[in-house]
Design a protein around this motif. Structure first.
Motif, mmCIF file in Angstrom:
data_model
loop_
_atom_site.group_PDB
_atom_site.id
_atom_site.type_symbol
_atom_site.label_atom_id
_atom_site.label_comp_id
_atom_site.label_asym_id
_atom_site.label_seq_id
_atom_site.Cartn_x
_atom_site.Cartn_y
_atom_site.Cartn_z
ATOM 1 N N ASN A 196 -3.657 101.512 57.365
ATOM 2 C CA ASN A 196 -2.628 101.099 58.342
ATOM 3 C C ASN A 196 -2.518 99.578 58.464
ATOM 4 O O ASN A 196 -2.472 99.028 59.561
ATOM 5 C CB ASN A 196 -2.909 101.715 59.728
ATOM 6 N N TYR A 197 -2.479 98.925 57.320
ATOM 7 C CA TYR A 197 -2.357 97.457 57.300
ATOM 8 C C TYR A 197 -0.893 97.104 57.033
ATOM 9 O O TYR A 197 -0.283 97.645 56.109
ATOM 10 C CB TYR A 197 -3.254 96.891 56.195
ATOM 11 N N ASN A 198 -0.324 96.217 57.838
ATOM 12 C CA ASN A 198 1.088 95.859 57.697
ATOM 13 C C ASN A 198 1.207 94.407 57.253
ATOM 14 O O ASN A 198 0.767 93.506 57.958
ATOM 15 C CB ASN A 198 1.820 96.044 59.034
ATOM 16 N N ILE A 199 1.794 94.194 56.085
ATOM 17 C CA ILE A 199 1.898 92.836 55.536
ATOM 18 C C ILE A 199 3.335 92.569 55.132
ATOM 19 O O ILE A 199 4.046 93.486 54.689
ATOM 20 C CB ILE A 199 0.938 92.673 54.324
ATOM 21 N N ASP A 249 -1.325 105.753 49.828
ATOM 22 C CA ASP A 249 -2.134 104.762 50.553
ATOM 23 C C ASP A 249 -1.297 103.564 50.968
ATOM 24 O O ASP A 249 -1.537 102.951 51.996
ATOM 25 C CB ASP A 249 -3.287 104.258 49.659
ATOM 26 N N VAL A 250 -0.330 103.208 50.127
ATOM 27 C CA VAL A 250 0.531 102.055 50.421
ATOM 28 C C VAL A 250 1.977 102.445 50.162
ATOM 29 O O VAL A 250 2.303 102.984 49.098
ATOM 30 C CB VAL A 250 0.183 100.840 49.516
ATOM 31 N N SER A 292 -0.654 102.159 54.504
ATOM 32 C CA SER A 292 -0.343 100.772 54.851
ATOM 33 C C SER A 292 1.106 100.484 54.484
ATOM 34 O O SER A 292 1.669 101.118 53.585
ATOM 35 C CB SER A 292 -1.260 99.830 54.078
ATOM 36 N N MET A 293 1.707 99.518 55.160
ATOM 37 C CA MET A 293 3.104 99.161 54.900
ATOM 38 C C MET A 293 3.174 97.733 54.355
ATOM 39 O O MET A 293 2.559 96.821 54.926
ATOM 40 C CB MET A 293 3.910 99.203 56.205
ATOM 41 N N ALA A 294 3.906 97.557 53.272
ATOM 42 C CA ALA A 294 4.116 96.212 52.718
ATOM 43 C C ALA A 294 5.614 95.978 52.609
ATOM 44 O O ALA A 294 6.344 96.848 52.123
ATOM 45 C CB ALA A 294 3.454 96.101 51.346
ATOM 46 N N THR A 394 -7.160 91.793 58.381
ATOM 47 C CA THR A 394 -7.100 90.916 57.201
ATOM 48 C C THR A 394 -8.506 90.479 56.798
ATOM 49 O O THR A 394 -8.858 90.491 55.610
ATOM 50 C CB THR A 394 -6.243 89.670 57.497
ATOM 51 N N PHE A 395 -9.306 90.110 57.787
ATOM 52 C CA PHE A 395 -10.683 89.678 57.506
ATOM 53 C C PHE A 395 -11.451 90.813 56.829
ATOM 54 O O PHE A 395 -12.123 90.608 55.812
ATOM 55 C CB PHE A 395 -11.376 89.266 58.812
ATOM 56 N N SER A 396 -11.335 92.017 57.382
ATOM 57 C CA SER A 396 -12.045 93.173 56.829
ATOM 58 C C SER A 396 -11.615 93.441 55.391
ATOM 59 O O SER A 396 -12.438 93.661 54.501
ATOM 60 C CB SER A 396 -11.774 94.407 57.703
#
Length: 528
Positions: A196-199, A249-250, A292-294, A394-396
């Protein structure tokens, strides 16, 4: 090797590397050359170009069977209670697939998977059946890997060697990139290893923004920004079938920018909820997913132009140029810092098979490194929960990519933390231009000795005059005409005081622009 075999075959890199891994896994130059020839031959014989689909269908009919490399997707036909496959390039549909194959490879049901398949032809008079038979199907993906040996191998590299190896695995020559530029490239991998990372990445054309999402991993899917619907992305209300976020996944949105593009308001609202809460509700139930969303798109103007006249999100469609949506973005990757791709930038050295690296990144999604900095540093209490989440994710992600064994020094941890804060600050600073209800935040952190480190974005260093202006405050034109405001009336005349140049030390960051010999040394050369 991939460059040697790709030619004009429109297959993703991981498909080619799968074949190369089977036929070229050796150091012997002669064996490698014969292996490359074998792979070329396999592609020539079995890859299905769309314009030759009719010829290959005829070959299967005459010969009885043929092995093909194609993108295959499967649907359930409720009327016949059977799974039916569609071959993307070969152009055949309703080919029966057994349930065990579908259970073993559920991604066949969403978006399709590249496979090597044996297709047979058996005609009969029954109009309801198709003559095409799927004899065997093998997805082109890694079957197994040993994560512990990967961690052990990482310990044998220095940090710089490891970063260079990863850059070569993406396909670039690390000698042509600085440390910051390498980190920007590796940041594109974070959505693959962080749930679930959004970039978002906006920048000039030709910098390879969408390449990672289309070629790098079998676990990511690239969709065109305008083509996606609520049913395709989240869930189809009429069938109850879950969409792309449930299987990949993305999910990357290509060509996301464009002011004139129209976006479905309902889609934007569901995306807001999903990006914040990892869940979406349709009908009577709430569903969760971990994709995750890009978002990648091209900018039309330079950075100073955007900062002077609008904001760095200026090129987005109107529905997405919304503070509530943008606040859910964890990192803004400055695409204008990434070099336009040129031929000499590609690597000839060794790197990981991308399919292997994709599986490693996928397994790292189960780990969490977000609080590893807390032994050495503390974030400022100003930073809100949502900002903190973005920084932590982001750090992780970068820690997982660079230090999967968890053995980073204090300085290395600080560099990653600083970089993570900068990416979230870039989002927040633009939000404050778009929506005046956001309060000013001091993005800083402290070490154990009480020393405070303030974080600035590179644009802030380069264009301080434009960066901190609120658009539409009525004074911007005057500011541009006379940046120095004085209280001196026109009647008074003041002798200009010429400051003498002072001895000093100036430090610049990598990728910083707007620096010239004139501004650096001009004052020291007056009268020379």
């Amino acid at each position: 090797m991939v460059k040697a075999v790709k030619g004009n075959a429109i297959v993703p890199t991981y498909v080619l590397e799968y074949l190369l891994g089977q036929y070229c896994a050796t150091n012997d130059e002669d064996s490698i050359q014969s292996g490359i020839e074998t792979v070329r031959e396999i592609l020539r014989k079995h890859y299905v170009p769309r314009n030759e689909a009719g010829l290959i269908r005829s070959m299967i009919k005459e010969k009885g069977w043929h092995k093909v490399i194609d993108k295959i997707s499967v649907d359930l036909n409720e009327k016949t209670d059977a799974y039916e496959a569609t071959f993307s390039n070969l152009g055949i549909k309703k080919v029966l697939v057994d349930s065990t194959t579908v259970k073993a490879h559920p991604k066949l049901l969403v978006g399709g998977v590249w496979c090597i398949a044996d297709v047979e032809y058996d005609f009969n008079e029954d109009k309801t059946t198709t003559p095409w038979i799927l004899a065997t199907l093998k997805p082109i993906q890694l079957s197994h890997f040993d994560f512990d040996s990967y961690i052990e191998a990482r310990r044998q590299f220095t940090t710089d060697e490891w970063i260079d190896l990863l850059i070569q695995s993406i396909g670039f020559n690390p000698e042509l990139f600085g440390k910051r530029s390498k980190l920007l490239q590796l940041l594109r991998l974070v959505p693959f290893c962080e749930r679930n990372y959004n970039i978002i990445e906006l920048g000039p054309k030709g910098t390879g923004k969408s390449h990672i999402y289309s070629e790098f991993s079998p676990h990511g899917i690239l969709v065109s920004g305008g083509e996606v619907t609520v049913a395709k992305l989240f869930v189809n209300n009429s069938t109850g079938k879950i969409g792309l976020v449930g299987y990949w996944d993305v999910v990357a949105f290509d060509e996301f920018a464009g002011k004139k593009k129209r976006a479905d308001k309902a889609l934007v609202d569901i995306m807001k909820n999903y990006m914040a809460n990892k869940s979406f509700s349709r009908g009577i139930e709430t569903l969760g997913a971990e994709a995750s969303m890009a978002f990648v798109g091209n900018t039309q103007h330079t950075v100073p132009y955007m900062l002077k006249h609008a904001d760095l999100f200026d090129d987005l469609p109107e529905q997405y140029h919304d503070s509530a949506f943008l606040d859910r973005v964890h990192f803004y990757l400055p695409g204008w810092e990434v070099d336009i791709i040129r031929g000499e930038m590609f690597s000839n050295g060794y790197g990981f098979v991308v399919d292997y690296l994709a599986e490693i990144l996928r397994s790292l999604r189960n780990h969490d490194f977000s609080d590893w900095y807390q032994e050495h540093f503390t974030l400022s209490s100003d930073i809100s929960t949502r900002d903190r989440d973005g920084i932590h994710k982001t750090f992780s992600g970068l820690m997982k990519i660079l230090f999967p064994e968890g053995e980073a020094t204090k300085d290395e941890i600080q560099a990653i933390l600083h970089f993570a804060i900068e990416g979230r600050k870039r989002v927040k600073d633009q939000l404050m231009r778009i929506d005046s209800t956001y309060v000013d935040v001091r993005f800083s952190y402290e070490d154990g000795e009480g020393k405070t480190f303030s974080v600035k974005t590179l644009e802030e260093e380069e264009y301080p005059r434009y960066y901190h202006r609120t658009i539409g405050d009525g004074s911007e034109e005057n500011e541009l005409k006379s940046p120095v405001k004085t209280d001196i009336s026109a009647k008074e005349s003041v002798e200009p005081v010429e400051e003498q140049p002072q001895a000093g030390h100036v430090a610049y960051q990598e990728n910083q622009r707007g620096i010239s010999y004139q501004t650096l040394f001009g004052p020291y050369l007056k009268g020379a």
